[in-house]
Motif scaffolding. Structure first.
Motif, short mmCIF file in Angstrom:
data_model
loop_
_atom_site.label_atom_id
_atom_site.label_comp_id
_atom_site.label_asym_id
_atom_site.label_seq_id
_atom_site.Cartn_x
_atom_site.Cartn_y
_atom_site.Cartn_z
N LEU A 92 0.85 -1.20 0.00
CA LEU A 92 0.00 0.00 0.00
C LEU A 92 0.88 1.25 0.00
O LEU A 92 2.07 1.20 -0.31
N GLN A 93 0.26 2.37 0.39
CA GLN A 93 1.03 3.61 0.49
C GLN A 93 2.09 3.49 1.57
O GLN A 93 1.99 2.65 2.46
N ARG A 94 3.08 4.37 1.47
CA ARG A 94 4.12 4.41 2.50
C ARG A 94 3.47 4.60 3.87
O ARG A 94 2.46 5.29 3.99
N ALA A 95 4.07 3.99 4.89
CA ALA A 95 3.49 4.06 6.23
C ALA A 95 3.31 5.49 6.67
O ALA A 95 4.19 6.34 6.47
N ASN A 96 2.13 5.77 7.25
CA ASN A 96 1.84 7.11 7.74
C ASN A 96 1.04 6.96 9.03
O ASN A 96 -0.13 6.59 9.01
N LYS A 105 -6.66 -3.90 10.40
CA LYS A 105 -6.74 -5.33 10.71
C LYS A 105 -5.37 -5.90 11.01
O LYS A 105 -4.37 -5.49 10.42
N ALA A 106 -5.35 -6.87 11.92
CA ALA A 106 -4.13 -7.63 12.20
C ALA A 106 -3.88 -8.57 11.02
O ALA A 106 -4.76 -8.74 10.17
N PRO A 107 -2.69 -9.19 10.93
CA PRO A 107 -2.49 -10.20 9.90
C PRO A 107 -3.56 -11.30 10.03
O PRO A 107 -4.07 -11.54 11.12
N TYR A 109 -3.83 -14.43 10.35
CA TYR A 109 -3.79 -15.52 11.35
C TYR A 109 -4.03 -15.00 12.76
O TYR A 109 -4.22 -15.79 13.68
N VAL B 90 13.34 3.45 8.50
CA VAL B 90 12.03 3.99 8.13
C VAL B 90 12.13 4.91 6.92
O VAL B 90 11.16 5.10 6.20
N TYR B 94 10.68 1.38 2.61
CA TYR B 94 9.59 1.37 1.62
C TYR B 94 10.14 1.52 0.21
O TYR B 94 9.73 0.80 -0.71
N PHE B 161 4.63 -12.74 11.55
CA PHE B 161 4.20 -11.46 12.12
C PHE B 161 5.33 -10.44 12.08
O PHE B 161 5.11 -9.27 11.71
N TYR B 164 5.87 -9.07 8.68
CA TYR B 164 4.76 -8.25 8.21
C TYR B 164 5.08 -6.76 8.23
O TYR B 164 4.61 -5.99 7.41
N TRP B 168 7.09 -1.65 5.50
CA TRP B 168 6.86 -0.29 5.98
C TRP B 168 5.84 0.46 5.14
O TRP B 168 6.00 1.63 4.79
N ASP B 169 4.75 -0.23 4.79
CA ASP B 169 3.63 0.45 4.16
C ASP B 169 2.48 0.54 5.16
O ASP B 169 2.62 0.12 6.30
N GLN B 170 1.36 1.09 4.71
CA GLN B 170 0.22 1.28 5.61
C GLN B 170 -0.28 -0.06 6.17
O GLN B 170 -0.63 -0.16 7.34
N VAL B 173 2.37 -1.29 8.97
CA VAL B 173 2.42 -0.54 10.23
C VAL B 173 1.14 -0.71 11.04
O VAL B 173 1.18 -0.91 12.25
N TRP B 174 -0.01 -0.71 10.34
CA TRP B 174 -1.27 -0.77 11.09
C TRP B 174 -1.59 -2.18 11.55
O TRP B 174 -2.19 -2.36 12.62
N ALA B 175 -1.18 -3.18 10.77
CA ALA B 175 -1.37 -4.56 11.23
C ALA B 175 -0.55 -4.80 12.49
O ALA B 175 -1.01 -5.46 13.43
N VAL B 178 -2.20 -2.95 15.44
CA VAL B 178 -3.34 -3.72 15.97
C VAL B 178 -2.83 -4.95 16.71
O VAL B 178 -3.28 -5.27 17.81
N GLY B 179 -1.87 -5.66 16.10
CA GLY B 179 -1.36 -6.89 16.69
C GLY B 179 -0.71 -6.66 18.04
O GLY B 179 -0.95 -7.41 19.00
N VAL B 203 4.76 2.42 16.72
CA VAL B 203 5.49 1.65 15.72
C VAL B 203 6.37 2.63 14.95
O VAL B 203 5.89 3.43 14.15
#
Lengths: 200, 243
Positions: A92-96, A105-107, A109, B90, B94, B161, B164, B168-170, B173-175, B178-179, B203
Motif C-alpha cells: 500500500l502507500q508508504r506508512a503514515n 486489521k491484524a495479519p 492468522y 524507516v 519502503y 508477524f 509483516y 513499511w507500508d500502511q 504498520v497498522w497490522a 493492531v497486533g 510503531v
C-alpha cells in the motif's frame, strides 16, 4: 478395555513394542491349556497384534520416501512460483502514522484474536483465551490419557479439537471477508463492496 | 561407475574417481545399494534406512510436515535474496521494496514468493498439527515432540508477524499496531510487553529494527533449533504409521 491398553489398539509406539511382544517368554499358563509349546505367545497375544499385514511391510527410504518428498516439494514450489508470477504481494502507500486505515486489521492468522476482542472484554479475549488455548495445546498429550489412536475411541478429543479448528477457521474467514469499516459486519464485503475507505 | 570396466583414458579414470568419492554407491538398483546410500549420506541420514509402508502413505501424512520444512528452506533462500536489497530504516525500507518490485531483476517474483510461501507455511504447519492430532500421533512416547511442535507453530506465527512490518507500508504498520495492541491487555506486564516489542510507544524506527533482527536472525535460529530437536525425535521414535 484391558486388551486395548495392552495392545495399545495395535498402534502404540511402533517399531519396538511389536518386536518385544514377539520375544516375550511363553506366558505362565498351565501346560495343559496349550496344545503345542512355543505357540503360547500367539495364543495369548492376538489382541496385541491386530495391525494388518501390509502395515508391517517396510520399504527402503531411499528412493521410496525421498522420491515422494521430492515430488511434493517440486509440486508446491511450482504452485508458489505460478502464484508469484501472476499475483503480486500487497504493497500500500508508504506508512503514515497520522492516517489510520479503516478497518485496521491484524495479519489474517491473528484475526481470530481480533474477532474475540470485538466480542469479549480485553482481559478475556487478549489474555485468558490465548493463554488457555496455548497451554491446552502444549499439555494435550499429558491430559489425554486415552491410549487408543482410533477416532472411534477418542470421541471427546476429536470433538473438542474439531470445535477449536472450526472456530479458528471461521473467525479468520469472518475477519478477512466479512469485517468492514470499524471492524463491523458487512455481508457485501466479500463481493468487493468498496466501503467508505476503498484503499484498505 | 561400474566396477567391471576400467577406462583407459586417465582423465576419464580421474573423473570416475572424483565421482565415486562423492557418490560412493551407484543408483539404488537394489535394496542393498539403497540402504548403503541412505546410511552413508549425511542428508539422507535424516531418515531411517527402512520405513513402514503405511507410515509414508501420502494419504496418511499428506506430506504436511515435510512441506512445512521445505517452505522454511524456500523462505530462507528467498529471504537471503531480499536482504541484499533491504535496509531496515524507516526512511529507506519502503523505497527498497519499491526498488525490488520495479528495479531489481526478478525482485518482484522473489518478494512475491517470500510472501506467499510465508502464508503457505502458516497453513501447512497448522494443518500438520491438525493431522497429528486427528491421528493421535502425539501419544506416548511422542508427548514432548508435540510440545516442541506447538512451539514451532508459535515460532512460525511470530516469524510471519515480524516479517509483516518490514515493507513499511500502511498495511504493515497498522497490522503491527493492531497486533501489538493485543499484547497490552495482559495484566501488569501488558504495557511493558508492548513497549519492549516496539522499542517505544509507537510503531517507529525502534520497532522496525527490532522486528528486522527478530525476523532475520533470532526467530529463524530458534525455529531451526526447535526443528533439529523435532526431527531428531521423530527419527528416534520412528514414524507412527497408519491407523
Amino acid at each position: 478395555m484391558a486388551t486395548v491398553i495392552g495392545g495399545n489398539g495395535g498402534n502404540g509406539p511402533e517399531g519396538r513394542p511389536p518386536a518385544r511382544t514377539r520375544t516375550l517368554p511363553p506366558p505362565q499358563v498351565p501346560s495343559g491349556a496349550r496344545g503345542v509349546a512355543g505357540t503360547g505367545p500367539e495364543l495369548v497375544t492376538p489382541p496385541l497384534v491386530v495391525r494388518r499385514r501390509e502395515e508391517e511391510e517396510t520399504v527402503v527410504t531411499f528412493p521410496a520416501l525421498i522420491f515422494r518428498e521430492f515430488l511434493a516439494g517440486l509440486g508446491i514450489f511450482a504452485l508458489l512460483m505460478l502464484i508469484s508470477i501472476f499475483v503480486n504481494a500487497p504493497l500500500l502507500q508508504r506508512a503514515n502514522t497520522a492516517i489510520t486505515p479503516n478497518p485496521a486489521k491484524a495479519p489474517w492468522y491473528f484475526l481470530g484474536l481480533q474477532e474475540l476482542l470485538q466480542r469479549f472484554p480485553p482481559i478475556m479475549a487478549g489474555v485468558a483465551f490465548p493463554t488457555f488455548v496455548i497451554t491446552g495445546m502444549i499439555l494435550t498429550p499429558y491430559l489425554d490419557k486415552n491410549p487408543s489412536r482410533r477416532p472411534q475411541d477418542r470421541k471427546v478429543a476429536v470433538t473438542l479439537f474439531t470445535l477449536y479448528a472450526v472456530l479458528a477457521v471461521a473467525f479468520v474467514v469472518v475477519g478477512v471477508f466479512f469485517r468492514a469499516e470499524a471492524f463491523t459486519w458487512d455481508w457485501l464485503k466479500v463481493l468487493g463492496h468498496p466501503g467508505v475507505n476503498p484503499e484498505v | 561407475m561400474s566396477a567391471t570396466e576400467t577406462p583407459t583414458n586417465p582423465l576419464v579414470r580421474m573423473m570416475g574417481q572424483v565421482w565415486g568419492s562423492i557418490f560412493r554407491h551407484g543408483l539404488p538398483t537394489s535394496d542393498k545399494v539403497a540402504a548403503r546410500t541412505a546410511l552413508t549420506n549425511f542428508f539422507l541420514h535424516i531418515h531411517p534406512v527402512r520405513v513402514k509402508k503405511s507410515a509414508i502413505r501420502v494419504s496418511y501424512t499428506l506430506c504436511l510436515g515435510g512441506l512445512s520444512f521445505f517452505l522454511f528452506i524456500v523462505l530462507t533462500i528467498s529471504g537471503l535474496f531480499l536482504m541484499f536489497y533491504y535496509i531496515p530504516s524507516v526512511d529507506q525500507a519502503y523505497q527498497n521494496i519499491k526498488d525490488l518490485q520495479f528495479v531489481a531483476t526478478f525482485g518482484l517474483v522473489i518478494r512475491n514468493l517470500h510472501r506467499w510461501a510465508a502464508h503457505a507455511m502458516v497453513i501447512t504447519v497448522w494443518l500438520h498439527m491438525a493431522r497429528v492430532f486427528y491421528q493421535g500421533a502425539y501419544k506416548p512416547p511422542r508427548e514432548f515432540n508435540w510440545t516442541i511442535g506447538t512451539l514451532l507453530l508459535l515460532t512460525t506465527l511470530l516469524l510471519s508477524f515480524s516479517g509483516y512490518l518490514l515493507p513499511w507500508d500502511q498495511l504493515a504498520v497498522w497490522a503491527i499496531t493492531v497486533g501489538t495492541n493485543m499484547a497490552k491487555y495482559a495484566p501488569i506486564a501488558g504495557p511493558y510487553t508492548r513497549y519492549i516489542m516496539l522499542g517505544g510507544r509507537n510503531v517507529g524506527q525502534g520497532a522496525l529494527i527490532r522486528f528486522y533482527v527478530l525476523h532475520v536472525i533470532a526467530l529463524p535460529l530458534i525455529g531451526f533449533l526447535l526443528m533439529v530437536v523435532h526431527f531428531w525425535r521423530v527419527r528416534k521414535d520412528g514414524f507412527t504409521g497408519g491407523l
